[in-house]
Design a protein around this motif. Structure first.
Motif, PDB file in Angstrom:
ATOM      1  N   GLY A  24       0.720  -1.259  -0.067  1.00 42.48           N
ATOM      2  CA  GLY A  24       0.017   0.048   0.002  1.00 42.48           C
ATOM      3  C   GLY A  24       0.738   1.202   0.063  1.00 42.48           C
ATOM      4  O   GLY A  24       0.481   2.428  -0.474  1.00 42.48           O
ATOM      5  N   ASP A  25       2.190   1.184   0.448  1.00 43.80           N
ATOM      6  CA  ASP A  25       3.130   2.337   0.461  1.00 43.80           C
ATOM      7  C   ASP A  25       3.505   2.646  -0.988  1.00 43.80           C
ATOM      8  O   ASP A  25       4.362   3.525  -1.156  1.00 43.80           O
ATOM      9  CB  ASP A  25       4.003   2.398   1.593  1.00 43.80           C
ATOM     10  CG  ASP A  25       3.284   2.536   2.873  1.00 43.80           C
ATOM     11  OD1 ASP A  25       2.483   3.488   3.008  1.00 43.80           O
ATOM     12  OD2 ASP A  25       3.601   1.825   3.858  1.00 43.80           O
ATOM     13  N   ASN A  26       3.572   1.589  -1.730  1.00 49.73           N
ATOM     14  CA  ASN A  26       4.070   1.803  -3.218  1.00 49.73           C
ATOM     15  C   ASN A  26       3.041   2.080  -4.328  1.00 49.73           C
ATOM     16  O   ASN A  26       3.004   1.623  -5.312  1.00 49.73           O
ATOM     17  CB  ASN A  26       4.733   0.395  -3.390  1.00 49.73           C
ATOM     18  CG  ASN A  26       5.383   0.671  -4.798  1.00 49.73           C
ATOM     19  OD1 ASN A  26       5.814   1.667  -5.372  1.00 49.73           O
ATOM     20  ND2 ASN A  26       5.513  -0.561  -5.514  1.00 49.73           N
ATOM     21  N   GLY A  27       2.085   3.080  -3.806  1.00 51.15           N
ATOM     22  CA  GLY A  27       1.297   3.551  -4.583  1.00 51.15           C
ATOM     23  C   GLY A  27       0.626   4.509  -4.290  1.00 51.15           C
ATOM     24  O   GLY A  27       0.497   5.014  -3.068  1.00 51.15           O
ATOM     25  N   LEU A  28      -0.150   5.482  -5.129  1.00 53.65           N
ATOM     26  CA  LEU A  28      -0.985   6.659  -4.906  1.00 53.65           C
ATOM     27  C   LEU A  28      -1.950   6.391  -6.189  1.00 53.65           C
ATOM     28  O   LEU A  28      -1.422   6.573  -7.182  1.00 53.65           O
ATOM     29  CB  LEU A  28       0.185   7.817  -5.072  1.00 53.65           C
ATOM     30  CG  LEU A  28      -0.678   9.307  -4.931  1.00 53.65           C
ATOM     31  CD1 LEU A  28      -0.962   9.232  -3.234  1.00 53.65           C
ATOM     32  CD2 LEU A  28       0.478  10.380  -5.168  1.00 53.65           C
ATOM     33  N   TRP A  29      -3.006   6.539  -5.756  1.00 50.56           N
ATOM     34  CA  TRP A  29      -4.052   6.622  -6.776  1.00 50.56           C
ATOM     35  C   TRP A  29      -4.327   7.817  -7.316  1.00 50.56           C
ATOM     36  O   TRP A  29      -4.597   8.876  -6.934  1.00 50.56           O
ATOM     37  CB  TRP A  29      -5.452   6.247  -6.131  1.00 50.56           C
ATOM     38  CG  TRP A  29      -5.589   4.631  -5.335  1.00 50.56           C
ATOM     39  CD1 TRP A  29      -5.467   4.503  -4.184  1.00 50.56           C
ATOM     40  CD2 TRP A  29      -5.810   3.428  -6.382  1.00 50.56           C
ATOM     41  NE1 TRP A  29      -5.636   3.151  -4.133  1.00 50.56           N
ATOM     42  CE2 TRP A  29      -5.798   2.599  -5.457  1.00 50.56           C
ATOM     43  CE3 TRP A  29      -5.950   3.477  -7.480  1.00 50.56           C
ATOM     44  CZ2 TRP A  29      -5.964   1.132  -5.614  1.00 50.56           C
ATOM     45  CZ3 TRP A  29      -6.183   2.125  -7.928  1.00 50.56           C
ATOM     46  CH2 TRP A  29      -6.219   1.066  -6.966  1.00 50.56           C
ATOM     47  N   LEU A  30      -3.895   7.617  -8.930  1.00 47.34           N
ATOM     48  CA  LEU A  30      -3.912   8.813  -9.381  1.00 47.34           C
ATOM     49  C   LEU A  30      -4.883   8.502 -10.848  1.00 47.34           C
ATOM     50  O   LEU A  30      -4.977   7.468 -11.331  1.00 47.34           O
ATOM     51  CB  LEU A  30      -2.392   9.303 -10.171  1.00 47.34           C
ATOM     52  CG  LEU A  30      -1.428   9.450  -9.229  1.00 47.34           C
ATOM     53  CD1 LEU A  30      -0.297   9.473  -9.803  1.00 47.34           C
ATOM     54  CD2 LEU A  30      -1.699  10.893  -8.273  1.00 47.34           C
ATOM     55  N   CYS A  31      -5.487   9.548 -11.218  1.00 46.53           N
ATOM     56  CA  CYS A  31      -6.255   9.592 -12.403  1.00 46.53           C
ATOM     57  C   CYS A  31      -5.294   9.160 -13.494  1.00 46.53           C
ATOM     58  O   CYS A  31      -4.276   9.382 -13.426  1.00 46.53           O
ATOM     59  CB  CYS A  31      -7.062  10.536 -13.029  1.00 46.53           C
ATOM     60  SG  CYS A  31      -6.345  12.173 -13.523  1.00 46.53           S
ATOM     61  N   ASN A  32      -5.903   8.646 -14.827  1.00 45.65           N
ATOM     62  CA  ASN A  32      -4.930   8.281 -15.875  1.00 45.65           C
ATOM     63  C   ASN A  32      -4.047   9.499 -16.443  1.00 45.65           C
ATOM     64  O   ASN A  32      -2.790   9.320 -16.523  1.00 45.65           O
ATOM     65  CB  ASN A  32      -5.709   7.682 -16.981  1.00 45.65           C
ATOM     66  CG  ASN A  32      -5.076   7.130 -18.018  1.00 45.65           C
ATOM     67  OD1 ASN A  32      -3.888   6.329 -17.840  1.00 45.65           O
ATOM     68  ND2 ASN A  32      -5.370   7.276 -19.419  1.00 45.65           N
ATOM     69  N   ASN A  33      -4.690  10.492 -16.378  1.00 43.60           N
ATOM     70  CA  ASN A  33      -3.938  11.865 -16.979  1.00 43.60           C
ATOM     71  C   ASN A  33      -2.719  11.854 -15.925  1.00 43.60           C
ATOM     72  O   ASN A  33      -1.791  12.563 -16.454  1.00 43.60           O
ATOM     73  CB  ASN A  33      -4.635  13.028 -16.830  1.00 43.60           C
ATOM     74  CG  ASN A  33      -5.868  12.807 -18.341  1.00 43.60           C
ATOM     75  OD1 ASN A  33      -5.552  12.298 -19.345  1.00 43.60           O
ATOM     76  ND2 ASN A  33      -7.024  13.166 -17.876  1.00 43.60           N
ATOM     77  N   HIS A  34      -2.909  12.243 -14.688  1.00 40.68           N
ATOM     78  CA  HIS A  34      -2.031  12.681 -13.622  1.00 40.68           C
ATOM     79  C   HIS A  34      -0.961  11.585 -13.695  1.00 40.68           C
ATOM     80  O   HIS A  34       0.241  11.567 -13.516  1.00 40.68           O
ATOM     81  CB  HIS A  34      -2.500  12.635 -12.174  1.00 40.68           C
ATOM     82  CG  HIS A  34      -3.187  14.082 -12.345  1.00 40.68           C
ATOM     83  ND1 HIS A  34      -4.461  14.315 -12.389  1.00 40.68           N
ATOM     84  CD2 HIS A  34      -2.708  15.231 -11.721  1.00 40.68           C
ATOM     85  CE1 HIS A  34      -4.875  15.638 -12.390  1.00 40.68           C
ATOM     86  NE2 HIS A  34      -3.885  16.298 -11.792  1.00 40.68           N
ATOM     87  N   HIS A  35      -1.461  10.053 -13.731  1.00 41.09           N
ATOM     88  CA  HIS A  35      -0.349   8.942 -13.707  1.00 41.09           C
ATOM     89  C   HIS A  35       0.488   8.910 -14.869  1.00 41.09           C
ATOM     90  O   HIS A  35       1.783   8.940 -14.637  1.00 41.09           O
ATOM     91  CB  HIS A  35      -1.268   7.636 -13.597  1.00 41.09           C
ATOM     92  CG  HIS A  35      -0.624   6.369 -13.502  1.00 41.09           C
ATOM     93  ND1 HIS A  35      -0.820   5.564 -12.511  1.00 41.09           N
ATOM     94  CD2 HIS A  35       0.694   6.182 -14.011  1.00 41.09           C
ATOM     95  CE1 HIS A  35       0.160   4.411 -12.604  1.00 41.09           C
ATOM     96  NE2 HIS A  35       0.949   4.898 -13.594  1.00 41.09           N
ATOM     97  N   LYS A  36       0.242   9.470 -16.184  1.00 39.56           N
ATOM     98  CA  LYS A  36       0.943   9.615 -17.070  1.00 39.56           C
ATOM     99  C   LYS A  36       1.898  10.639 -16.875  1.00 39.56           C
ATOM    100  O   LYS A  36       3.316  10.476 -17.235  1.00 39.56           O
ATOM    101  CB  LYS A  36       0.262   9.808 -18.500  1.00 39.56           C
ATOM    102  CG  LYS A  36      -0.369   8.512 -18.841  1.00 39.56           C
ATOM    103  CD  LYS A  36      -1.170   8.759 -20.133  1.00 39.56           C
ATOM    104  CE  LYS A  36      -1.926   7.569 -20.654  1.00 39.56           C
ATOM    105  NZ  LYS A  36      -2.746   7.738 -21.787  1.00 39.56           N
ATOM    106  N   LEU A  37       1.620  11.866 -16.492  1.00 44.06           N
ATOM    107  CA  LEU A  37       2.315  12.940 -16.281  1.00 44.06           C
ATOM    108  C   LEU A  37       3.674  12.723 -15.007  1.00 44.06           C
ATOM    109  O   LEU A  37       4.490  12.947 -15.270  1.00 44.06           O
ATOM    110  CB  LEU A  37       1.779  14.246 -15.604  1.00 44.06           C
ATOM    111  CG  LEU A  37       0.602  14.997 -16.748  1.00 44.06           C
ATOM    112  CD1 LEU A  37      -0.199  15.878 -15.981  1.00 44.06           C
ATOM    113  CD2 LEU A  37       1.508  15.328 -17.733  1.00 44.06           C
ATOM    114  N   PHE A  38       3.178  11.973 -14.176  1.00 40.47           N
ATOM    115  CA  PHE A  38       3.940  11.438 -13.111  1.00 40.47           C
ATOM    116  C   PHE A  38       4.990  10.541 -13.676  1.00 40.47           C
ATOM    117  O   PHE A  38       6.262  10.463 -13.664  1.00 40.47           O
ATOM    118  CB  PHE A  38       3.146  10.763 -11.982  1.00 40.47           C
ATOM    119  CG  PHE A  38       4.140  10.339 -10.812  1.00 40.47           C
ATOM    120  CD1 PHE A  38       4.584  11.306 -10.064  1.00 40.47           C
ATOM    121  CD2 PHE A  38       4.309   8.879 -10.590  1.00 40.47           C
ATOM    122  CE1 PHE A  38       5.464  10.805  -9.023  1.00 40.47           C
ATOM    123  CE2 PHE A  38       5.100   8.599  -9.539  1.00 40.47           C
ATOM    124  CZ  PHE A  38       5.826   9.684  -8.639  1.00 40.47           C
TER     125      PHE A  38
END
Length: 91
Positions: A24-38
């Motif tokens: 659970g500490d190896n993740g952060l729920w992001l929307c698809n757009n923010h995930h791609k930017l990250f």
């Protein structure tokens, strides 16, 4: 740490790969757009939870990113030592 990186890590056996991937500490729920930017390093999260973006990009892209990022700080409860260690591994 992206799950794809965990899968490719030959230093880890399959049990350790699964442990890291679903931690659970190896993740952060992001929307698809923010995930791609990250993932492409246009969006950054610092150890203190501040969210920033790459600034040496085309102005039109920077304007989009500025308007796209509503939150500038992660909540403190997310910033566990283990979460921070995963953030540091991404660099």
């Amino acid at each position: 740490m992206p799950v794809a990186s965990i899968k490719r890590n030959s230093a880890l056996n399959n049990d350790l790969k699964l442990k890291h991937a679903i931690n659970g500490d190896n993740g952060l729920w992001l929307c698809n757009n923010h995930h791609k930017l990250f993932d492409i390093n246009l969006l950054y999260i610092s150890k203190d939870g501040k969210i920033s973006y790459k600034t040496d990009i085309e102005q039109s892209h920077e304007d989009f990113v500025i308007n796209f990022i509503a939150n500038k700080q992660l909540p403190k409860e997310i910033l566990t030592p283990e979460f921070i260690s995963y953030l540091e591994k991404k660099k």
